[in-house]
Write an enzyme that holds these catalytic residues in place. Structure first.
Site, PDB file in Angstrom:
ATOM      1  N   ASP A   1       0.807  -1.222   0.000  1.00 26.92           N
ATOM      2  CA  ASP A   1       0.000   0.000   0.000  1.00 26.92           C
ATOM      3  C   ASP A   1       0.836   1.266   0.000  1.00 26.92           C
ATOM      4  OD1 ASP A   1      -2.735  -0.580  -0.021  1.00 26.92           O
ATOM      5  OD2 ASP A   1      -2.663  -1.274   2.050  1.00 26.92           O
TER       6      ASP A   1
HETATM    7  C1  BGC Z   1       0.316   1.380   6.167  1.00 28.04           C
HETATM    8  C2  BGC Z   1      -0.033   0.148   5.398  1.00 28.04           C
HETATM    9  C3  BGC Z   1      -1.508   0.022   5.280  1.00 28.04           C
HETATM   10  C4  BGC Z   1      -2.123   1.294   4.740  1.00 28.04           C
HETATM   11  C5  BGC Z   1      -3.626   1.167   4.729  1.00 28.04           C
HETATM   12  C6  BGC Z   1      -0.357   2.587   5.573  1.00 28.04           C
HETATM   13  O1  BGC Z   1      -0.122   3.692   6.358  1.00 28.04           O
HETATM   14  O2  BGC Z   1       1.692   1.534   6.208  1.00 28.04           O
HETATM   15  O3  BGC Z   1       0.517  -0.991   6.019  1.00 28.04           O
HETATM   16  O4  BGC Z   1      -1.852  -1.040   4.466  1.00 28.04           O
HETATM   17  O5  BGC Z   1      -1.751   2.395   5.501  1.00 28.04           O
HETATM   18  O6  BGC Z   1      -4.290   2.265   4.289  1.00 28.04           O
HETATM   19  C1  NOJ Z   2      -1.626  -3.754   5.407  1.00 31.23           C
HETATM   20  C2  NOJ Z   2      -2.806  -3.810   4.500  1.00 31.23           C
HETATM   21  O1  NOJ Z   2      -3.946  -4.235   5.227  1.00 31.23           O
HETATM   22  C3  NOJ Z   2      -2.554  -4.754   3.353  1.00 31.23           C
HETATM   23  O2  NOJ Z   2      -3.638  -4.749   2.480  1.00 31.23           O
HETATM   24  C4  NOJ Z   2      -1.282  -4.395   2.642  1.00 31.23           C
HETATM   25  O3  NOJ Z   2      -1.049  -5.340   1.653  1.00 31.23           O
HETATM   26  C5  NOJ Z   2      -0.115  -4.320   3.603  1.00 31.23           C
HETATM   27  N1  NOJ Z   2      -0.429  -3.438   4.675  1.00 31.23           N
HETATM   28  C6  NOJ Z   2       1.166  -3.855   2.934  1.00 31.23           C
HETATM   29  O4  NOJ Z   2       1.146  -2.512   2.648  1.00 31.23           O
END
Ligand code: BGC
Ligand code: NOJ
Length: 814
Positions: free
Chosen positions: A487
């Site tokens: 993400d």
């Molecule tokens: C986080 C990710 C997460 C995303 C969701 C980010 O700030 O680092 O792990 O999946 O937010 O919106």
């Molecule tokens: C947490 C999110 O829930 C997941 O969808 C994503 O793949 C990982 N973070 C990595 O960014």
């Protein structure tokens, strides 16, 4: 250092001191009514949706960190002294303390000045309520005159509004009091058809429903005026902050033990039967009174607990393993399966790190969660797949999230995460392989929940596949969109304004930046879809999928291989990411793991080389970090990944979710030692001994462990709600132990450490119990099978005739 121990017999983790490094929590409820409870009784409850139907209030990031919850106070009416048997919030020095987190229940017990108190919290199956079973025992040589107080703080339902809209909220709170039961009915007079209730099994000596009347002005939960006085004020909340508190008086002879039950629940009434009498504003309590009456009786509460216990015995009994490694056994047999239920129910919505407000159910997340859940309650997995697919868009893209209460796509986050559609294929594949229920594919499912747009589910999968083919970039690799699995790799974002969401801000048109990760995912999902098509008798369609997969495989070799490892992506300037040419972020775990698990480069050694590079450059004693070298500054063109300080989260943290991809990759090249070694590095049970470093719960996976660039290297964060749960369950059971579901039946293909003499598994699959015994005869992974005493060629156990109850499988590894 440890803060407790595993009681594997009882399937509990026993915390023996209340001051754990962080709150160590558990989940109550596994269907519709849910609660989060910490080892000191902190937490909250909600019905289905942690944002839209919050029953009790909780303030995140409080100081101390975890205050507010399901509190009981005891008061010695002789001396006036009072304390919390769950330690928080009064924090008296308890003589004894234990918190037993079990399967769907938590029991917190303690002793203070000769008074023992134990509270068992749980949610009965098929009910929308929670029970607190408190027993108080007097171990003093003389009689004790005690007061017991309960307290919870009601949330005004929408947790987001509840924590922001005070000009309104302070005027809308409403309660009713009847027969000692506290009813919370804010907004019931208008559009809500639901209310909460808080009841007690005993005759009460008083109550409070207005927070400040209970606490006293300028006081906190650690020192409530009503408890100090030993007398509540029978307050009725009008606006401000409704709470529920009962006061019960107890006289205990030496040695005497008494039970008190508190019941907190949620109830809906039909719209036209909300009031009684109908023209009044008084809640119609006809239906709820029967429920309350039932659970006020100790025998009924105990019966409900017993049912819950049996339910979990049965669920966990579906797959039990006996390996030479205690941490493997404990995680697979108990805690990892249990965590998979939590991730299935919550996705990433409500934990002690997810506020229940920010996120609903993720499309990508919930599909992956099925990998670890589908064998437990396939019917619910089926329902989830249909709900998820209904939020897919006609283009094949998908809403990134939906709210569980409305089942509608969340417009704030929208779509455009170009990996999303493929996870539906992976989720459906897992369901079909587990159940053999091909009827799923014929279910009519709408797009974007639009009535009239229904097609068979199968067409949703076709559109998922084509979504990528219609969005290829300059190298023929998939365009990344807003992000792929990571993400935080936001290659079209280019955000310079603080506070903008990295995931939803796009300042580029998205026609250049490409993802090698999605390419690997496309290969995996494309093969899956080809298998599904073949089974539907669509041979030529299957061939066309395989042709596209082959083309993508070639593209990955041509444009996604960096010489020693797989590249990660191309940015908006078509420059490489995850290459030796980069100064930082030279190598990423995602593509090393996912491409090898998808089988890219297995024939010609690329997979092995990628895995070697991973070992050399990314593996640490605490797990495999996401990339190296960490980004030391903000890169406008990469987005959120470079916003994190080095070693945290996606910027070179150990993002546990993708460690199992490498683990599966290692099994695919036949390296059981490496696979199980990686598995152990992040196994929370194996890390229990270093709880002061790890800090999160030793019984569940955390999303992230700080990487070696971080000052707090080895420290875990974001426990419970992570794709790690499903993926590790899948990696250990289906790839290391190798008891693998397939469209044709159960495969036995272990890739275990050389030093293991063997292991046993009891696995229920499509209604048949397979008793599997694997023995090592040589050092390799070649399997010789014997099914019910007869040799069988290959590694597939043929599906037994209908009606078969159990099958005995012996496998020898050579
Ligand atoms: C986080 C990710 C997460 C995303 C969701 C980010 O700030 O680092 O792990 O999946 O937010 O919106
Ligand atoms: C947490 C999110 O829930 C997941 O969808 C994503 O793949 C990982 N973070 C990595 O960014």
């Amino acid at each position: 250092m440890k803060y407790g121990y595993f009681d594997d017999q009882k399937r509990e983790y026993v915390i023996t001191q209340p001051e754990t490094p962080l709150p160590w929590i558990n989940y109550l409820g596994c269907q519709a009514y849910f609660g989060i409870i910490s080892n000191t009784a902190g937490g909250y409850s909600f019905y289905r949706d942690a944002r839209l139907r919050r029953i009790t209030r909780y303030r995140y990031n409080n100081a101390p960190y975890d205050v507010g919850g399901r509190y009981v106070y005891l008061r010695d009416d002789g001396s006036g002294e009072f304390w919390s048997p769950s330690w928080q919030p009064t924090r008296n020095k308890l003589e004894e303390y234990s918190c037993r987190h079990g399967m769907g229940y938590t029991t917190i017990a303690s002793k203070y000045r000769g008074i023992e108190a134990s509270t068992r919290y749980f949610v009965p199956l098929d009910e929308n309520l929670e029970i607190w079973q408190l027993s108080v025992t007097n171990h003093r040589p003389q009689a004790a005159e005690l007061s017991v107080f309960s307290v919870i703080e009601f949330c005004l339902w929408d947790a987001q509004d509840d924590s922001t809209n005070f000009q309104r909220n302070f005027s809308i709170g409403q309660v009713e009091m009847e027969d000692g039961v506290i009813y919370h009915k804010t907004e019931y007079r208008e559009r809500r058809d639901h209310f909460a209730f808080f009841a007690c099994s005993e005759k009460i000596a008083g109550y409070d429903t207005q927070r400040e009347a209970f606490l006293g002005p300028y006081r906190g939960w650690d020192n409530p005026a009503g408890v100090e006085r030993g007398q509540l004020s029978n307050s009725v909340a009008h606006g401000w902050a409704p709470v529920g508190s009962h006061h019960v008086k107890l006289s205990l002879k030496p040695g005497e033990c008494r039970q008190i039950i508190f019941v907190l629940g949620y109830q809906e009434n039909p719209q036209d039967q909300k009031f009684d009498p109908p023209d009044s504003q008084i809640i119609n309590k006809k239906a709820v009174k029967a429920v309350i009456a039932k659970y006020r009786v100790a025998a009924n509460a105990c019966g409900a607990f017993e049912k819950l216990r049996l339910y979990w015995n049965e669920l966990l009994g579906l797959c039990q393993v006996d390996t030479p490694d205690v941490h493997t056994n404990r995680m697979v047999n108990i805690w990892n399966a249990y965590q998979c239920m939590a991730t299935f129910n919550m996705s990433r919505s409500a934990s002690f790190y997810e506020s229940g407000i920010g996120r609903g159910l993720g499309f990508r997340d919930s599909n992956q969660d099925l990998l670890g859940f589908v064998h437990m309650v396939p019917g619910r997995a089926r329902e989830r797949i249909l709900d998820l697919a209904a939020t897919q868009l006609p283009t094949g893209g998908a809403y990134h999230q939906y709210q569980p209460l409305t089942k509608r796509g969340n417009d704030d986050v929208g779509s455009g995460f170009n990996d999303d559609p493929h996870w539906l294929i992976i989720g459906v594949g897992a369901y079909l392989k587990e159940t053999g229920d091909w009827s799923l594919l014929d279910e009519p499912v709408p797009y974007d929940n639009e009535p009239g747009s229904e097609t068979p589910l199968y067409e949703h999968l076709q559109r998922s596949f084509h979504y990528t083919l219609e969005r290829l970039g300059p190298h023929g690799l998939p365009l990344i969109g807003r992000a792929d699995w990571n993400d935080c790799l936001n290659l079209n974002c280019f955000s310079e304004s603080p506070g903008q969401s990295f995931q939803t801000t796009t300042n580029k048109d998205g026609k250049v930046a490409e993802s090698v990760f999605i390419a690997g995912l496309f290969v995996l999902a494309g093969r899956e879809l080809a298998d599904i098509a073949k089974h539907r008798g669509l041979g030529s369609e299957a061939c066309s999928y395989l042709a596209e997969v082959a083309r993508m495989d070639t593209t990955i070799r041509e444009h996604g291989w960096d010489g020693e490892w797989f590249l990660r992506a191309y940015d908006d300037f078509s420059r490489k990411i995850g290459s030796k040419e980069n100064a930082e972020g030279k190598i990423f775990i995602e593509t090393q793991g996912f491409c090898t698990l998808a089988g890219v480069g297995l024939e010609d050694g690329l997979a092995e080389r990628a895995l070697e590079s991973t070992r050399k450059l990314l593996a640490t004693e605490h797990g495999i970090v996401l990339q190296q070298p960490a980004y030391s500054k903000y890169y406008l063109e990469y987005g959120e990944i470079s916003s994190y300080p080095p070693g945290y989260k996606e910027n070179a943290g150990i993002f546990c979710h993708n460690n199992p991809w490498v683990i599966i990759g290692e099994t695919r090249v036949g390296n059981g030692d490496a696979a199980h070694d990686y598995y152990t590095r992040i196994n929370p049970s194996a890390r229990e001994e270093i709880s002061e470093v790890h800090r999160c719960e030793p019984y569940v996976y955390a999303q992230m462990i700080a990487g070696r660039d971080a000052p707090t290297y080895g420290e875990a964060k974001n426990s419970w709600l992570t794709g790690t749960a499903a993926w590790n369950y899948y990696a250990i059971t289906q790839w290391i132990l190798g008891i693998r579901t397939s469209y044709e039946g159960l495969l036995i293909a272990p890739v275990i450490p050389k030093g293991w003499r063997g292991f046993k598994v009891s696995r229920k699959f499509r209604g048949v119990t397979y008793e599997i015994e694997v023995k090592r005869a040589g050092e390799g992974n070649k399997v010789c099978l014997e099914v019910n005493g007869a040799p069988v060629q290959g590694s597939l156990v043929p599906l037994p005739p209908a009606g078969t109850k159990s099958v005995a499988v012996k496998a020898t590894l050579h």
